[in-house]
Design a protein around this motif. Structure first.
Motif, PDB file in Angstrom:
ATOM      1  N   LEU A 162      -7.681  -2.198   8.023  1.00 25.97           N
ATOM      2  CA  LEU A 162      -7.803  -1.788   6.623  1.00 25.97           C
ATOM      3  C   LEU A 162      -7.230  -0.383   6.455  1.00 25.97           C
ATOM      4  N   GLN A 163      -6.477  -0.172   5.328  1.00 26.55           N
ATOM      5  CA  GLN A 163      -5.942   1.154   4.996  1.00 26.55           C
ATOM      6  C   GLN A 163      -6.305   1.449   3.537  1.00 26.55           C
ATOM      7  N   VAL A 164      -7.050   2.560   3.286  1.00 27.97           N
ATOM      8  CA  VAL A 164      -7.477   2.958   1.939  1.00 27.97           C
ATOM      9  C   VAL A 164      -7.116   4.424   1.735  1.00 27.97           C
ATOM     10  N   PHE A 165      -7.130   4.857   0.446  1.00 26.20           N
ATOM     11  CA  PHE A 165      -6.709   6.218   0.064  1.00 26.20           C
ATOM     12  C   PHE A 165      -7.774   6.827  -0.832  1.00 26.20           C
ATOM     13  N   CYS A 166      -7.823   8.165  -0.785  1.00 25.03           N
ATOM     14  CA  CYS A 166      -8.763   8.920  -1.612  1.00 25.03           C
ATOM     15  C   CYS A 166      -7.994  10.100  -2.242  1.00 25.03           C
ATOM     16  N   SER A 167      -8.145  10.315  -3.572  1.00 22.65           N
ATOM     17  CA  SER A 167      -7.476  11.427  -4.275  1.00 22.65           C
ATOM     18  C   SER A 167      -8.534  12.379  -4.803  1.00 22.65           C
ATOM     19  N   ILE A 168      -8.157  13.691  -4.898  1.00 23.79           N
ATOM     20  CA  ILE A 168      -9.062  14.715  -5.407  1.00 23.79           C
ATOM     21  C   ILE A 168      -8.443  15.363  -6.622  1.00 23.79           C
ATOM     22  N   PRO A 190     -11.879  12.395  -8.684  1.00 24.14           N
ATOM     23  CA  PRO A 190     -11.732  11.787  -7.341  1.00 24.14           C
ATOM     24  C   PRO A 190     -12.050  10.290  -7.387  1.00 24.14           C
ATOM     25  N   ARG A 191     -11.284   9.496  -6.577  1.00 25.90           N
ATOM     26  CA  ARG A 191     -11.528   8.057  -6.500  1.00 25.90           C
ATOM     27  C   ARG A 191     -10.855   7.480  -5.250  1.00 25.90           C
ATOM     28  N   ILE A 192     -11.359   6.238  -4.845  1.00 25.55           N
ATOM     29  CA  ILE A 192     -10.804   5.525  -3.685  1.00 25.55           C
ATOM     30  C   ILE A 192     -10.025   4.336  -4.222  1.00 25.55           C
ATOM     31  N   PHE A 193      -8.865   4.091  -3.657  1.00 26.00           N
ATOM     32  CA  PHE A 193      -8.065   2.930  -4.041  1.00 26.00           C
ATOM     33  C   PHE A 193      -7.415   2.362  -2.771  1.00 26.00           C
ATOM     34  N   LEU A 236       0.842  -1.203   0.000  1.00 27.53           N
ATOM     35  CA  LEU A 236       0.000   0.000   0.000  1.00 27.53           C
ATOM     36  C   LEU A 236       0.879   1.255   0.000  1.00 27.53           C
ATOM     37  N   TRP A 237       1.961   1.245   0.815  1.00 29.37           N
ATOM     38  CA  TRP A 237       2.845   2.418   0.839  1.00 29.37           C
ATOM     39  C   TRP A 237       3.544   2.613  -0.506  1.00 29.37           C
ATOM     40  N   ILE A 238       3.901   1.520  -1.122  1.00 31.47           N
ATOM     41  CA  ILE A 238       4.537   1.630  -2.458  1.00 31.47           C
ATOM     42  C   ILE A 238       3.562   2.239  -3.454  1.00 31.47           C
ATOM     43  N   VAL A 265      -3.916  13.519  -2.101  1.00 30.44           N
ATOM     44  CA  VAL A 265      -4.198  12.141  -1.658  1.00 30.44           C
ATOM     45  C   VAL A 265      -4.244  12.105  -0.127  1.00 30.44           C
ATOM     46  N   SER A 266      -5.372  11.505   0.380  1.00 30.79           N
ATOM     47  CA  SER A 266      -5.547  11.323   1.834  1.00 30.79           C
ATOM     48  C   SER A 266      -5.865   9.848   2.084  1.00 30.79           C
ATOM     49  N   GLY A 267      -5.332   9.354   3.174  1.00 28.94           N
ATOM     50  CA  GLY A 267      -5.599   7.966   3.561  1.00 28.94           C
ATOM     51  C   GLY A 267      -6.264   7.862   4.936  1.00 28.94           C
ATOM     52  N   VAL A 268      -6.786   6.661   5.251  1.00 31.30           N
ATOM     53  CA  VAL A 268      -7.414   6.408   6.549  1.00 31.30           C
ATOM     54  C   VAL A 268      -7.094   4.975   6.968  1.00 31.30           C
ATOM     55  N   ILE A 269      -6.896   4.780   8.246  1.00 31.16           N
ATOM     56  CA  ILE A 269      -6.645   3.448   8.819  1.00 31.16           C
ATOM     57  C   ILE A 269      -7.854   3.056   9.680  1.00 31.16           C
TER      58      ILE A 269
END
Length: 827
Positions: free
Chosen positions: A46-52, A31-34, A11-13, A86-90
């Protein structure tokens, strides 16, 4: 743990990669979640990311992104800022099977949704266990297993067969039934093994390879029963026929027959061995003339799997002659005629079932010791009772049941004579009954005799048919428990125990009991009579047996007056009336009666009555007193009418005249005391009879002024009485009466003086009244103070004294009016 570290590293890569890639292109990116739609193991992080995109949101950056999980805002300390876009959440410990994750752009007006995704969590499949297989006839191998735990995602299974030479192709199986079949498999004696593989989005696993052998797991097809027939000449038997069996080989086979009698619930199984050529089997030790339901199955000897049961088929055993009936009797004696009515009762033997269809019965009876006078009655209908009219001697009766096959054994019963019934002594000493939840228990004691057994008889006391009885024969017991369901609740039963001694039925011991008691359905209806001042009699009728619901042991009389004072009295069940005492007179009472059982009491309807103001005794006494008073008044009235003058003289006697004295009859002598002494003054008052002849000759002159001079001297000359003295007594003899008054006419001489001197010859009497010492009655006020008795002139001493002037009266003299009348007549 290693997988989780690898996952987070990737995920970090990816985050760094996206950071480099979107540095120059973020102005045109949406914008999308990956990663999109992630799958993770339940309970992991779980760790996911969102970009704007800068074009759409030029004034926003990653610090303005807000995350939600199932519409719940995630705390900011779980946020990660990768770069400006890009923002992420754990998210820790996810246990949802499905969860929705969303990212928003924060705005002063409202949040702007950027992107959303679905997260699925679950477990990797567990190793399948308990694998078992069955090789069905000809070509199908079916295996089943158990799943360790239910997965949140769909799991696919694969069945694999392996033998010594090759591995068969895999077969995909259903993930719901946990079973799988391989078709067109050849039947072989070679051993092999089967294996099950499981796979889902979270992982995969495979079971161990389980060894199998087709002959051991072989299951043949279900057989078919063709017919079931009785065996001719062989009682209590049935022969079962089935179609020829098909098998892949000629190994020895096992057979099993299941059968059940028509009215029984339990089944019996018979297992036997044979081969595929066998087509029939004989069942023995069955009931006569009974329907049986039969089923059949089979397998090869090596297999542990039986075929399915065949379809049930019914057969009936051969009919036989009926069994011996169970015979009983009910005797009703007629003492006035010297004969009896005997009702014979019988039922089929307790053995199940009967041997055949009974077409009729034959009843025989004869006097004991006289077989030549036997009588026989054929009953063509299948009834269970017959009535005989017998004399007072002992009889023997028998009943035989018959059908098309033959006759049953003879059931014999002895009817005792009337003498035995009336003079038989009790063998059973006592009999007690107890009630449980669904049964009645009897217990008794007997004399030490040779008792063959007992017959327990019972019937419902509410039954209108006197011959409807139920009975049961028992031996070697003194305690009997009724079969379940024999008795009905709240119903009275009459239960008798008959001892049987050397084949003879002796006198029974009887008891009446209820199968479960309750309070009566209705209460007694009370009535009141013989109402008195302080007493009244309350009477009631017994509650009908059908509504008692138990044994009534007492009645309670409840009564109260107008003031509400309540009283009660409890009496024995044998009492149906009671006298209430100590009641208040002229008071209204309300009374009712309550019937009591061991389970409670029920109160009947109330009735009212008023006590009387007067009792019967009071009325009789008043009438007696009133009658007595009326009779007394009537007697006094009659007596007054008949004896008026006599009663008047007795009740109101005449008052003596103060001046004129009544002289007694001349024939009577008045006894006086002895002559007084010389110094003694004799005072004597003589009564003058106003109705005497001489009295009426007296005449008073100057009636208008009889008392002209107040100083006059009144003299009373008594000529009607004479005084005689002889011996020790003085007697006064009545003489004609003359009274005179001297009104200052001294020259007048009364002729009566001469008569007085002759009568009182040789006698003397002198009476001088001391006027000073004399007391006068108020009635004699103004009367003369002294009355002078004149004696005879023969006495010289008294002659001078008699001629002396009378003592003058003080005050005004009193002279009665009738005296004036007499004087007037005399003049």
């Amino acid at each position: 743990m290693i997988l989780n570290k690898m996952f987070y590293t990737s995920l970090w890569i990816l985050a760094i990669f996206f950071k480099g890639c979107y540095t120059d292109r973020d102005a045109v990116e949406h914008p999308r979640i990956f990663p999109p739609f992630p799958f993770i193991e339940s309970g992991s992080t779980l760790q996911v990311f969102c970009s704007i995109g800068k074009v759409l949101f030029p004034y926003k950056n990653a610090s303005h992104i807000i995350w939600t999980l199932n519409d719940t805002v995630i705390a900011e300390e779980n946020y990660l800022i990768i770069n400006e876009s890009v923002s992420g959440v754990i998210i820790h410990n996810i246990t949802y099977g499905r969860a929705h994750i969303k990212c928003f752009a924060n705005s002063p007006v409202e949040k702007q949704l950027l992107a959303q995704s679905e997260v699925k969590s679950g477990f990797p499949p567990q190793k399948p266990g308990n694998i078992s297989c069955v090789f069905y006839y000809k070509s199908t191998l079916t295996c089943s297993w158990a799943s360790g735990r239910e997965a949140h995602t769909e799991t696919s299974y694969v069945l694999i067969k392996k033998d010594e030479f090759e591995t068969c192709p895999e077969v995909n199986c259903s993930n719901k039934t946990f079973s799988c079949s391989r078709t067109q498999e050849p039947f072989s004696d070679l051993d092999y093994c089967v294996q099950v593989k499981a796979k889902n989005n979270f992982g995969k696993v495979e079971s161990e390879c389980i060894p199998q052998s087709s002959p051991k797991i072989f299951k043949p097809n279900a057989p078919q029963i063709s017919k079931i027939e009785p065996v001719p000449g062989k009682k209590q038997s049935l022969k079962v026929f089935w179609q020829k069996l098909e098998s892949l080989r000629t190994d020895p086979t096992k057979f099993q027959i299941r059968y059940r009698a028509g009215k029984e619930n339990s089944t019996k199984n018979v297992t036997f061995f044979g081969n595929t050529e066998s087509t029939s089997y004989v069942l023995t030790d069955l009931w006569n003339f009974t329907n049986y339901t039969v089923a059949f199955r089979w397998t090869i000897e090596q297999s542990s799997e039986w075929s399915e049961w065949s379809t049930d088929k019914m057969g009936t055993t051969e009919e036989q002659a009926p069994l011996r009936v169970d015979l009983w009797r009910v005797i009703k004696s007629h003492q006035s005629f010297g004969n009896r009515t005997v009702r014979l009762l019988w039922k089929k033997c307790q053995e199940f079932p009967s041997s055949g269809i009974v077409n009729g019965y034959r009843v025989k009876y004869f006097k004991e010791g006289n077989v030549s006078f036997e009588r026989s009655v054929d009953l063509n209908k299948a009834i269970t009772g017959y009535t005989l009219n017998l004399s007072e001697e002992a009889y023997e009766v028998s009943v035989i049941a018959h059908n098309t096959v033959g006759d049953s054994p003879e059931a014999i019963l002895r009817i005792p004579s009337m003498y035995e019934e009336s003079n038989g002594h009790q063998i059973i000493l006592n009999l007690n009954a107890s009630v449980s939840s669904d049964k009645i228990s009897l217990e008794w004691k007997t004399l030490d005799l040779e008792i063959d057994g007992y017959i327990i008889e019972w019937y419902n006391e509410l039954e209108t048919n006197p011959f409807k009885r139920t009975w049961q024969k028992v031996t070697n017991i003194t305690k009997w428990i009724s079969p379940q369901g024999t008795f009905v609740r709240l119903t009275p039963y009459n239960i008798s125990v008959y001892p049987v001694v050397r084949g003879k039925i002796k006198a029974p011991r009887t008891i009446t009991t209820y199968f479960h008691e309750g309070s009566p359905s209705v209460g007694p209806v009370a009535s009141v009579y013989n109402i008195d001042k302080h007493e009244a009699i309350v009477a009631w009728k017994e509650v009908a047996k059908a509504k008692r619901n138990g044994i009534i042991f007492s009645y309670t009389i409840l009564y109260r007056d107008d003031s509400g004072k309540k009283l009660e009295k409890t009496v024995d069940a044998s009492v149906l009336q009671y006298q209430l005492k100590n009641l208040q007179a002229g008071t209204k009472y309300t009374v009712s009666v309550m019937a009591n059982t061991t389970r409670g009491g029920t109160r009947g309807s109330s009735t009212t009555f008023n006590t009387k103001l007067l009792s019967v005794v009071d009325i009789i006494l008043i009438n007696a007193i009133t009658g007595t008073v009326i009779l007394c008044l009537l007697a006094v009235g009659i007596l007054w009418t008949l004896k008026k003058h006599t009663l008047k003289r007795i009740c109101w006697p005449k008052i003596p005249h103060p001046v004129i004295l009544d002289c007694p009859d001349s024939s009577q002598e008045i006894t006086l005391r002895k002559s007084p002494c010389e110094d003694e003054t004799l005072i004597s008052i003589l009564q003058v009879d106003a109705h005497s002849k001489d009295y009426k000759k007296l005449h008073l002159q100057h009636l208008e002024n009889p008392f002209g001079q107040t100083n006059g001297i009144a003299k009373e000359i008594v000529h009607c009485c004479g005084i005689s003295h002889s011996g020790a007594q003085d007697t006064v003899k009545p003489l004609p009466q003359i009274s005179s008054l001297e009104y200052h006419f001294k020259s007048q001489v009364f002729p009566i003086m001469e008569q007085a001197s002759k009568v009182f010859e040789n006698k003397e009497a002198h009476v001088q009244l001391d006027l000073n010492n004399t007391e006068f009655s108020p009635y004699l006020k103004n009367s003369v103070h002294t009355r002078l008795f004149l004696a005879s002139d023969s006495s010289d001493k008294n002659s001078k004294r008699t001629e002396e002037p009378l003592v003058p009266l003080s005050g005004q003299p009193y002279v009665a009016l009738d005296t004036f009348e007499l004087f007037s007549k005399r003049s």
